[in-house]
Write a protein that holds these residues in place. Structure first.
Motif, PDB file in Angstrom:
ATOM      1  N   ASP A 452       0.829  -1.215   0.000  1.00 30.85           N
ATOM      2  CA  ASP A 452       0.000   0.000   0.000  1.00 30.85           C
ATOM      3  C   ASP A 452       0.863   1.264   0.000  1.00 30.85           C
ATOM      4  N   VAL A 453       1.987   1.205   0.743  1.00 30.55           N
ATOM      5  CA  VAL A 453       2.841   2.391   0.878  1.00 30.55           C
ATOM      6  C   VAL A 453       3.492   2.738  -0.458  1.00 30.55           C
ATOM      7  N   PHE A 454       4.006   1.713  -1.142  1.00 34.15           N
ATOM      8  CA  PHE A 454       4.736   1.951  -2.398  1.00 34.15           C
ATOM      9  C   PHE A 454       3.791   2.145  -3.591  1.00 34.15           C
ATOM     10  N   ASP A 455       2.648   1.460  -3.548  1.00 39.15           N
ATOM     11  CA  ASP A 455       1.776   1.394  -4.736  1.00 39.15           C
ATOM     12  C   ASP A 455       0.320   1.432  -4.273  1.00 39.15           C
ATOM     13  N   PRO A 456      -0.155   2.602  -3.800  1.00 36.79           N
ATOM     14  CA  PRO A 456      -1.472   2.668  -3.164  1.00 36.79           C
ATOM     15  C   PRO A 456      -2.619   2.206  -4.060  1.00 36.79           C
ATOM     16  N   ARG A 457      -2.470   2.338  -5.388  1.00 34.79           N
ATOM     17  CA  ARG A 457      -3.587   1.931  -6.268  1.00 34.79           C
ATOM     18  C   ARG A 457      -3.435   0.489  -6.772  1.00 34.79           C
ATOM     19  N   TRP A 458      -2.406  -0.181  -6.292  1.00 36.04           N
ATOM     20  CA  TRP A 458      -2.167  -1.592  -6.659  1.00 36.04           C
ATOM     21  C   TRP A 458      -2.132  -1.783  -8.183  1.00 36.04           C
ATOM     22  N   LEU A 459      -1.347  -0.956  -8.850  1.00 29.80           N
ATOM     23  CA  LEU A 459      -1.228  -1.073 -10.308  1.00 29.80           C
ATOM     24  C   LEU A 459       0.012  -1.880 -10.718  1.00 29.80           C
ATOM     25  N   MET A 460       0.957  -2.072  -9.773  1.00 34.41           N
ATOM     26  CA  MET A 460       2.213  -2.754 -10.112  1.00 34.41           C
ATOM     27  C   MET A 460       2.043  -4.273 -10.108  1.00 34.41           C
ATOM     28  N   ASN A 461       2.348  -4.884 -11.215  1.00 30.37           N
ATOM     29  CA  ASN A 461       2.356  -6.342 -11.360  1.00 30.37           C
ATOM     30  C   ASN A 461       1.141  -7.015 -10.730  1.00 30.37           C
ATOM     31  N   PRO A 462      -0.029  -6.831 -11.364  1.00 38.02           N
ATOM     32  CA  PRO A 462      -1.284  -7.287 -10.762  1.00 38.02           C
ATOM     33  C   PRO A 462      -1.394  -8.809 -10.613  1.00 38.02           C
ATOM     34  N   ALA A 463      -2.136  -9.207  -9.575  1.00 38.16           N
ATOM     35  CA  ALA A 463      -2.539 -10.609  -9.367  1.00 38.16           C
ATOM     36  C   ALA A 463      -1.380 -11.555  -9.109  1.00 38.16           C
ATOM     37  N   LYS A 464      -0.265 -11.026  -8.599  1.00 40.50           N
ATOM     38  CA  LYS A 464       0.863 -11.894  -8.217  1.00 40.50           C
ATOM     39  C   LYS A 464       1.005 -11.874  -6.700  1.00 40.50           C
ATOM     40  N   VAL A 465       1.629 -12.868  -6.169  1.00 43.44           N
ATOM     41  CA  VAL A 465       2.096 -12.967  -4.772  1.00 43.44           C
ATOM     42  C   VAL A 465       0.970 -13.039  -3.730  1.00 43.44           C
ATOM     43  N   PHE A 466       0.008 -12.093  -3.763  1.00 40.34           N
ATOM     44  CA  PHE A 466      -1.019 -12.064  -2.721  1.00 40.34           C
ATOM     45  C   PHE A 466      -2.266 -12.812  -3.195  1.00 40.34           C
ATOM     46  N   PRO A 467      -2.812 -13.709  -2.350  1.00 40.33           N
ATOM     47  CA  PRO A 467      -3.991 -14.475  -2.780  1.00 40.33           C
ATOM     48  C   PRO A 467      -5.083 -13.527  -3.274  1.00 40.33           C
TER      49      PRO A 467
END
Ligand SMILES: Cc1cc2nc3c(=O)[nH]c(=O)nc-3n(C[C@H](O)[C@H](O)[C@H](O)COP(=O)(O)OP(=O)(O)OC[C@H]3O[C@@H](n4cnc5c(N)ncnc54)[C@H](O)[C@@H]3O)c2cc1C
Length: 477
Positions: A452-467
């Protein structure tokens, strides 16, 4: 593999988005023709594919910053990509995402032998970092088997390891600093040419963050003087369990080889057919390499062979010269290609305590028999970093799903015995939905707050790592 619905609004604005990118970059740096963007539809995890909206190939950090500022403003997801060799689907795009490829950013910016570092643009391939300094007697230690192709960008993204990481550590142990561009287009320097910096260890957060926090464009890497010499010994065993027990005994003895690599019979057979390395006929083999002065090498190898003798080896072959050393490594280095000749395979990546190797190898053998799916093992045994390869036929309906299920069970076993879901290949899309096996909701929430701190809109590399389920609210916002 479930992926979120792409943003139809972004796809509808493709022409406008591409025109915006063309205003920022030279004409040859923007690719939007579907026939050309197809090359970016997958990475090394080829079972899953999706062509991106478009791709850009910038040449400078400033161009990367301009692209990210633009994408943040236009709400376009961005997938950073080095060479696309990820085996976890880390660089796979979604249909509404822009691929930001670092391949053109491959310059050496500075070498400093007195202070033992090199600064490079991160599109530079792993092997060519050593190539830039070896004439002066230095090398860069992390050595993924893909090192001819993979880029430092992806190595930092995945915190990659390799055969020689038993002694030298993985990427994070050899990374001194980075230039990072955030999704908002800010350029920040984290760490630097020195070995430690004041303040929070943000470098440790960036290394292994799988393109979730920003785009790494430059890196300071530790380089080391080449050792005086190195020599491998090849040891064959009557069972995988014996080989596994031998690994645990070597580590327990306090000797620190530079590498301990493991291959089982299916893998030995495949590599013999492929490159005729002259491996012995046995159930499992180890390649143990030590380095130092000739006297140090001799002493370590005597002790290692003594330890092996207690585990009923069926063959022991120490390299007499450079040529034989190369032949001993030939099969191991060709193993993935050799397995690829046999058919489709999925390469897993879990880590276990070394002491659990015999038990886990035995259980994987049972699981293979129970499911009827062939599993071959080739991995960095000294670190407990396992790579079971599950063979299947991608054209047979239902086979991929069976492989996914067996893969998940093997990774759960790794966690059960005190290990970890991933060793060096990252989580990507492959292990994303298994994360709750290892982390509770509070752990996952803490990790997502860092994003959230680095990428508040969650646009970086979507749908990876986090369920997907855990991150759904954030991704929608
Ligand atoms: C045959 C074979 C053997 C392999 N052997 C090994 C091995 O021994 N050890 C090992 O660790 N791995 C191994 N791998 C896996 C793979 O090579 C590594 O994960 C490698 O580090 C990926 O590098 P890449 O440049 O291809 O990255 P990519 O596949 O392009 O990307 C990997 C991840 O990094 C992110 N990323 C890429 N560039 C950036 C950037 N500039 N800033 C931020 N994030 C970025 C991507 O978004 C993605 O999440 C192997 C792969 C193959 C195909």
């Amino acid at each position: 593999m479930q992926m979120p619905e792409p943003d139809a609004g972004v796809i509808a604005r493709k022409a406008e988005i591409v025109a915006g990118l063309r205003r920022l970059l030279p004409a040859d740096a923007v690719i939007d023709n579907p026939a050309e963007t197809r090359v970016y539809e997958c990475d090394g995890l080829t079972a899953y594919r999706c062509p991106p909206l478009a791709a850009v190939l910038p040449r400078t950090t400033e161009e990367v910053a301009a692209v990210l500022r633009f994408c943040q403003g236009a709400g376009v997801p961005v997938v950073p990509r080095g060479s696309g060799t990820s085996l976890a689907g880390g660089a796979m795009p979604t249909a509404d995402a822009l691929i930001l490829g670092l391949a053109r950013m491959n310059a050496v910016l500075e070498t400093d032998y007195e202070n033992r570092f090199i600064r490079v643009q991160t599109g530079r391939t792993n092997l060519s970092v050593t190539g830039a300094v070896e004439a002066d007697g230095f090398f860069y230690a992390p050595d993924p088997s893909s090192q001819l192709a993979c880029a430092i960008a992806g190595n930092i993204g995945m915190n990659s390891g390799g055969a020689h990481c038993l002694k030298y550590g993985v990427t994070t142990n050899n990374l001194l600093g980075v230039t990072l561009v955030t999704m908002a287009g800010e350029v920040v320097t984290i760490g630097g040419p020195w070995s430690d910096a004041g303040g929070l260890d943000l470098l440790g957060v960036i290394c292994g963050s799988e393109g979730q926090l920003g785009v790494v464009t430059e890196a300071w890497l530790r380089i080391l003087p080449k050792p005086e010499g190195a020599r491998p010994v090849l040891m064959g065993f009557g069972s995988s369990e014996d080989a596994g027990a031998c690994v645990a005994a070597i580590i327990k003895s306090g000797i620190l080889p530079v590498a301990i690599e493991f291959m089982d019979r299916p893998c030995i057979r495949a590599t013999e057919d492929f490159c005729k390395a002259g491996y012995p006929d046995c159930e499992a083999l180890l390649i143990v390499e030590v380095e130092g002065s000739p006297a140090e090498i001799d002493e370590q190898l005597v002790r290692i062979k003594d330890i092996a003798a207690a585990h009923e080896p069926v063959a022991i072959r120490e390299a007499a010269d450079e040529d034989e050393a190369k032949r001993i490594w030939l099969g191991r280095k060709s193993a993935f290609g050799a397995m690829g000749q046999m058919g489709d395979y999925m390469c897993l990546d879990g880590t276990i305590p070394v002491s659990e190797l015999p038990r886990v190898l035995n259980r994987i053998g049972e699981m293979s028999r129970e499911t009827g799916l062939m599993v071959a093992n080739v991995f960095h045994a000294g670190d407990g970093n396992m790579h079971p390869l599950i063979l299947f036929d991608a054209n047979r309906p239902g086979d991929l799903e069976r492989v996914e299920e067996l893969g998940a069970d093997i990774l759960k076993l790794c966690v059960e015995v005190g290990g970890c879901l991933t060793g060096e290949h990252g989580v990507g899309i492959e292990k994303r939905d298994l994360m709750p096996v290892q982390f509770g909701p509070a752990d996952l929430e803490a990790q997502m707050r860092v994003k959230d701190v680095f990428d508040p809109r969650w646009l970086m590399n979507p749908a990876k790592v986090f369920p997907l389920e855990a991150s759904a609210g954030r991704r929608a916002g």
